[in-house]
Design a protein around this motif. Structure first.
Motif, PDB file in Angstrom:
ATOM      1  N   PRO A  29      55.337  45.112  56.712  1.00  0.00           N
ATOM      2  CA  PRO A  29      54.091  45.795  57.106  1.00  0.00           C
ATOM      3  C   PRO A  29      53.910  47.101  56.353  1.00  0.00           C
ATOM      4  O   PRO A  29      54.850  47.893  56.215  1.00  0.00           O
ATOM      5  N   GLY A  30      52.707  47.301  55.813  1.00  0.00           N
ATOM      6  CA  GLY A  30      52.412  48.516  55.059  1.00  0.00           C
ATOM      7  C   GLY A  30      52.601  48.376  53.563  1.00  0.00           C
ATOM      8  O   GLY A  30      52.140  49.230  52.799  1.00  0.00           O
ATOM      9  N   ASP A  31      53.275  47.294  53.116  1.00  0.00           N
ATOM     10  CA  ASP A  31      53.464  47.090  51.676  1.00  0.00           C
ATOM     11  C   ASP A  31      52.138  46.715  51.020  1.00  0.00           C
ATOM     12  O   ASP A  31      51.291  46.039  51.619  1.00  0.00           O
ATOM     13  N   ALA A  32      51.972  47.116  49.762  1.00  0.00           N
ATOM     14  CA  ALA A  32      50.734  46.848  49.037  1.00  0.00           C
ATOM     15  C   ALA A  32      50.683  45.407  48.556  1.00  0.00           C
ATOM     16  O   ALA A  32      51.712  44.782  48.262  1.00  0.00           O
ATOM     17  N   ILE A  33      49.457  44.885  48.465  1.00  0.00           N
ATOM     18  CA  ILE A  33      49.164  43.575  47.887  1.00  0.00           C
ATOM     19  C   ILE A  33      48.557  43.831  46.502  1.00  0.00           C
ATOM     20  O   ILE A  33      47.827  44.807  46.311  1.00  0.00           O
ATOM     21  N   PRO A  34      48.822  42.989  45.510  1.00  0.00           N
ATOM     22  CA  PRO A  34      48.230  43.204  44.172  1.00  0.00           C
ATOM     23  C   PRO A  34      46.711  43.340  44.231  1.00  0.00           C
ATOM     24  O   PRO A  34      46.053  42.850  45.153  1.00  0.00           O
ATOM     25  N   SER A  35      46.159  43.976  43.223  1.00  0.00           N
ATOM     26  CA  SER A  35      44.722  44.223  43.180  1.00  0.00           C
ATOM     27  C   SER A  35      43.931  42.926  43.058  1.00  0.00           C
ATOM     28  O   SER A  35      44.468  41.884  42.678  1.00  0.00           O
ATOM     29  N   GLU A  36      42.631  43.008  43.361  1.00  0.00           N
ATOM     30  CA  GLU A  36      41.764  41.831  43.234  1.00  0.00           C
ATOM     31  C   GLU A  36      41.768  41.300  41.805  1.00  0.00           C
ATOM     32  O   GLU A  36      41.815  40.094  41.577  1.00  0.00           O
ATOM     33  N   ARG A  37      41.710  42.203  40.830  1.00  0.00           N
ATOM     34  CA  ARG A  37      41.695  41.785  39.425  1.00  0.00           C
ATOM     35  C   ARG A  37      42.972  40.994  39.096  1.00  0.00           C
ATOM     36  O   ARG A  37      42.909  39.938  38.461  1.00  0.00           O
ATOM     37  N   THR A  38      44.120  41.509  39.527  1.00  0.00           N
ATOM     38  CA  THR A  38      45.385  40.841  39.252  1.00  0.00           C
ATOM     39  C   THR A  38      45.447  39.481  39.934  1.00  0.00           C
ATOM     40  O   THR A  38      45.883  38.485  39.336  1.00  0.00           O
ATOM     41  N   CYS A  40      42.908  37.538  40.953  1.00  0.00           N
ATOM     42  CA  CYS A  40      41.952  36.600  40.345  1.00  0.00           C
ATOM     43  C   CYS A  40      42.527  35.989  39.071  1.00  0.00           C
ATOM     44  O   CYS A  40      42.382  34.783  38.814  1.00  0.00           O
ATOM     45  N   ALA A  41      43.176  36.819  38.267  1.00  0.00           N
ATOM     46  CA  ALA A  41      43.765  36.318  37.030  1.00  0.00           C
ATOM     47  C   ALA A  41      44.931  35.378  37.313  1.00  0.00           C
ATOM     48  O   ALA A  41      45.075  34.327  36.677  1.00  0.00           O
ATOM     49  N   ALA A  42      45.777  35.739  38.284  1.00  0.00           N
ATOM     50  CA  ALA A  42      46.948  34.912  38.596  1.00  0.00           C
ATOM     51  C   ALA A  42      46.555  33.564  39.179  1.00  0.00           C
ATOM     52  O   ALA A  42      47.205  32.541  38.916  1.00  0.00           O
ATOM     53  N   LEU A  43      45.480  33.539  39.970  1.00  0.00           N
ATOM     54  CA  LEU A  43      45.072  32.317  40.653  1.00  0.00           C
ATOM     55  C   LEU A  43      43.963  31.574  39.930  1.00  0.00           C
ATOM     56  O   LEU A  43      43.599  30.456  40.339  1.00  0.00           O
ATOM     57  N   ASP A  44      43.394  32.195  38.889  1.00  0.00           N
ATOM     58  CA  ASP A  44      42.287  31.595  38.139  1.00  0.00           C
ATOM     59  C   ASP A  44      41.116  31.252  39.064  1.00  0.00           C
ATOM     60  O   ASP A  44      40.609  30.126  39.085  1.00  0.00           O
ATOM     61  N   VAL A  45      40.698  32.243  39.848  1.00  0.00           N
ATOM     62  CA  VAL A  45      39.553  32.065  40.749  1.00  0.00           C
ATOM     63  C   VAL A  45      38.592  33.234  40.558  1.00  0.00           C
ATOM     64  O   VAL A  45      38.960  34.287  40.016  1.00  0.00           O
ATOM     65  N   SER A  46      37.372  33.035  41.017  1.00  0.00           N
ATOM     66  CA  SER A  46      36.374  34.096  40.922  1.00  0.00           C
ATOM     67  C   SER A  46      36.623  35.154  41.989  1.00  0.00           C
ATOM     68  O   SER A  46      37.297  34.909  42.996  1.00  0.00           O
ATOM     69  N   ARG A  47      36.033  36.323  41.792  1.00  0.00           N
ATOM     70  CA  ARG A  47      36.186  37.387  42.775  1.00  0.00           C
ATOM     71  C   ARG A  47      35.561  37.024  44.131  1.00  0.00           C
ATOM     72  O   ARG A  47      36.161  37.316  45.169  1.00  0.00           O
ATOM     73  N   PRO A  48      34.378  36.377  44.164  1.00  0.00           N
ATOM     74  CA  PRO A  48      33.839  35.981  45.473  1.00  0.00           C
ATOM     75  C   PRO A  48      34.768  35.035  46.241  1.00  0.00           C
ATOM     76  O   PRO A  48      34.907  35.147  47.462  1.00  0.00           O
TER      77      PRO A  48
END
Length: 262
Positions: A29-38, A40-48
């Protein structure tokens, strides 16, 4: 015409959701999750697509989003284990330090609806108590209690804050033996959200309970709201001895659950 793209989009969002839950499981709890940009690139999905999955996990309390800072693993949910009607009428206490703050305390007539629940005349006196439930100092629930005044003539706000069932047992010699409780999903109003420190219209659990003594006399009627992002219910069902040929029980038919805490 059927939208062929809808199932594909739903499956893609589920894949993203599963990936994010894996990140949550691997962090504290409290740990950061990678950014949206990161992500999206890792999962090959759009931002929406990513945001739709993130929004769902924020709403259900797995992630928190902080403006200007990013996404973080949410605090662990408070888990309340429920017990069946064959067990003593005392649900296991959920983890954390529980406390109460009385918001309203008044003596009033029961009225028709509350009177029916408590099997009292509409003109009978009851105590109406609204209290905020906290765990480790943070608000998790609102409770609205209706208690027959004849059973507890010396009830005070202080006694409600220190533990109502404890007061019933120790000072009034009244044992809370059984309860009938329903649980259903709802959302928080603006006023409720403000008291609980949660977003307006965020999910919540609504408890409706009548508690009785060993003789079946009602001792309280309670409606409670608990934050859906901070609270969850765990139930254990007995399925019978292996191989005995009996069908698994239907919990909605064969078990009575009650699970809010003192």
């Amino acid at each position: 015409m059927r939208d062929e793209g809808a199932p594909r989009a739903a499956l893609k969002r589920e894949r993203v959701r599963a990936y994010l839950l894996g990140l949550v499981d691997d962090r504290r709890p409290g740990d950061a999750i990678p950014s949206e940009r990161t992500l999206c690139a890792a999962l090959d999905v759009s931002r929406p697509t990513l945001r739709a999955a993130v929004d769902e996990l924020v709403a259900t309390g797995a992630l928190v989003r902080e403006h200007g800072r990013g996404m973080f693993v949410a605090p662990a949910k408070i888990t309340q284990e429920l017990v069946g009607d064959s067990a003593p009428a005392a649900a296991p206490r959920a983890p954390g330090t529980w406390s109460s703050r009385v918001l309203e305390f008044r003596r009033t007539a029961a009225g028709a609806r509350i009177g029916r629940r408590l099997r009292l005349s509409p003109a009978a006196d009851i105590f109406h108590v609204a209290r905020l439930r906290l765990v480790d100092g943070g608000p998790v629930g609102l409770e609205y209690l209706h208690i027959p005044a004849g059973l507890v003539p010396d009830l005070t706000p202080g006694r409600m804050e220190s533990g109502f069932y404890r007061y019933l047992r120790a000072e009034r010699r009244i044992v809370a033996a059984r309860a009938e409780q329903s649980i259903e999903p709802t959302v928080l109003s603006e006023a409720e959200a403000e008291l609980l420190g949660a977003p307006v219209l965020s999910p919540a659990l609504l408890f409706d309970r009548v508690t009785s003594d060993p003789d079946g006399r009602p001792v309280e009627y309670v409606r409670s709201l608990y934050r859906g992002d901070r609270y969850r219910i765990l139930s254990r069902l007995s399925l019978g001895p292996a191989g005995d040929g009996r069908p698994a029980p239907d919990a909605s038919r064969e078990a009575d659950w009650w699970g809010t805490v003192e």
